[in-house]
Design an enzyme around this catalytic site. Structure first.
Site, mmCIF file in Angstrom:
data_model
loop_
_atom_site.group_PDB
_atom_site.id
_atom_site.type_symbol
_atom_site.label_atom_id
_atom_site.label_comp_id
_atom_site.label_asym_id
_atom_site.label_seq_id
_atom_site.Cartn_x
_atom_site.Cartn_y
_atom_site.Cartn_z
ATOM 1 N N ASP A 272 -5.879 -0.874 -7.562
ATOM 2 C CA ASP A 272 -4.880 -0.671 -8.381
ATOM 3 C C ASP A 272 -5.083 -2.040 -9.823
ATOM 4 O O ASP A 272 -4.524 -2.805 -9.931
ATOM 5 C CB ASP A 272 -3.392 -0.101 -8.658
ATOM 6 C CG ASP A 272 -2.952 0.482 -10.037
ATOM 7 O OD1 ASP A 272 -3.151 0.197 -11.252
ATOM 8 O OD2 ASP A 272 -1.849 -0.529 -10.003
ATOM 9 N N ASN B 216 -1.803 -7.433 -11.613
ATOM 10 C CA ASN B 216 -1.838 -7.376 -10.224
ATOM 11 C C ASN B 216 -3.280 -8.475 -10.152
ATOM 12 O O ASN B 216 -2.740 -8.491 -8.857
ATOM 13 C CB ASN B 216 -2.174 -6.100 -10.128
ATOM 14 C CG ASN B 216 -1.131 -4.798 -9.233
ATOM 15 O OD1 ASN B 216 0.239 -5.205 -9.898
ATOM 16 N ND2 ASN B 216 -1.706 -3.209 -9.484
ATOM 17 N N ASP C 33 0.212 -6.300 -5.498
ATOM 18 C CA ASP C 33 0.425 -4.690 -5.049
ATOM 19 C C ASP C 33 -1.098 -4.475 -4.395
ATOM 20 O O ASP C 33 -1.321 -3.112 -5.266
ATOM 21 C CB ASP C 33 0.530 -4.542 -6.328
ATOM 22 C CG ASP C 33 1.996 -5.019 -6.865
ATOM 23 O OD1 ASP C 33 2.877 -5.015 -6.223
ATOM 24 O OD2 ASP C 33 2.305 -4.301 -8.089
#
Length: 265
Positions: free
Chosen positions: A190, A195, A209
């Site tokens: 992701d 992030n 994350d």
């Protein structure tokens, strides 16, 4: 649920770890997981706490992956992982800096785009010979199929760009147009701007994350990275990102494929 009520559900060990701390809810992202910044007694030693109920995601995979990655990449350290009643708790260290989606009039967008590309190359360079965290396309399509069958896809979100699209149509398209090969590396899963944490000089401080990280095609990260850069920095920064990443040949069909695949997660 208010944090005061949630604290009553903390396991004893977690209560002891966080005694005297303050909490700020982090509402960035679309997950049903509750995320809190935990501020230490002296304003230092900050940490992050994720809380999930049984009906949402569990943290076992991310905890195990972070423990495997630690020492290879700048990622949070797992400080506590446990359960109490219907809740699961995951406490981790803070990566200092600011997430790269925080943009203002003084932000050098070219430096941000180039930093994101360099960071991605670092992730993709980690040896995967002994990495057992499978995020291959076969695995991801099975998860996508499960999400569609169990109505776990945000239909309002995917219809915002095309009112006639459905999760079922996306899944069929993904199955029909599946790439013939995979360029497997360690992926973040992701790789969007919130992030990726940067310092004031646009250097990578760390990556957060990791719940969807593992061995996958590098275009999983490149695709999500391109989409996030377009949204946060502007479409003109996408070529900057791709050039700095340094592919000899850019497979735009794979980039589009993995962006579409992400709609089902």
């Amino acid at each position: 649920m208010k944090i005061d009520e949630l604290i009553c559900s903390f396991p004893k060990e977690l209560k002891e770890l966080l005694e005297g701390c303050r909490y700020e809810e982090n509402k960035v992202g679309c997950s049903d997981t509750m995320v809190y910044k935990v501020i230490g007694k002296d304003g230092k030693d900050n940490r992050y706490l994720k809380v999930s109920s049984n009906k949402f995601e569990n943290f076992n995979y991310e905890v195990d992956l972070l423990n495997w990655i630690n020492g290879k990449l700048p990622v949070p350290r797992v400080l506590y992982h446990g359960h109490s009643g219907e809740y699961e708790f995951f406490l981790m260290s803070e990566i200092c800096g600011k997430d790269s989606s925080v943009i203002d009039e003084n932000t050098d967008k070219v430096k941000v785009a180039k930093a994101l590309a360099r960071g991605l190359r670092v992730i993709h360079s980690v040896p995967i010979k002994h990495c057992d965290f499978d995020q291959s396309l076969e695995t991801k399509l099975k998860i996508a199929e499960y999400n569609v069958e169990n109505h776990l896809v945000d239909e309002e979100d995917i219809k915002s760009s095309d009112p006639n699209i459905t999760p079922e149509k996306i899944l069929k398209e993904l199955q029909y147009n599946r790439p013939n090969s995979e360029d497997s590396v360690l992926t973040h899963g992701d790789y969007c701007l919130p992030n990726i944490i940067l310092d004031k000089d646009y250097n990578i401080s760390g990556f957060i994350d990791w719940g969807r990280g593992g061995v996958s095609d590098r275009h999983q990260d490149i695709g999500i990275g391109c989409r996030s850069i377009k949204k946060n920095l502007g479409e003109e920064m996408v070529p900057v990102f791709l050039e700095e990443y340094g592919l000899d040949k850019i497979d735009y069909s794979k980039i589009d494929y993995y962006i579409l695949l992400d709609e089902l997660f």
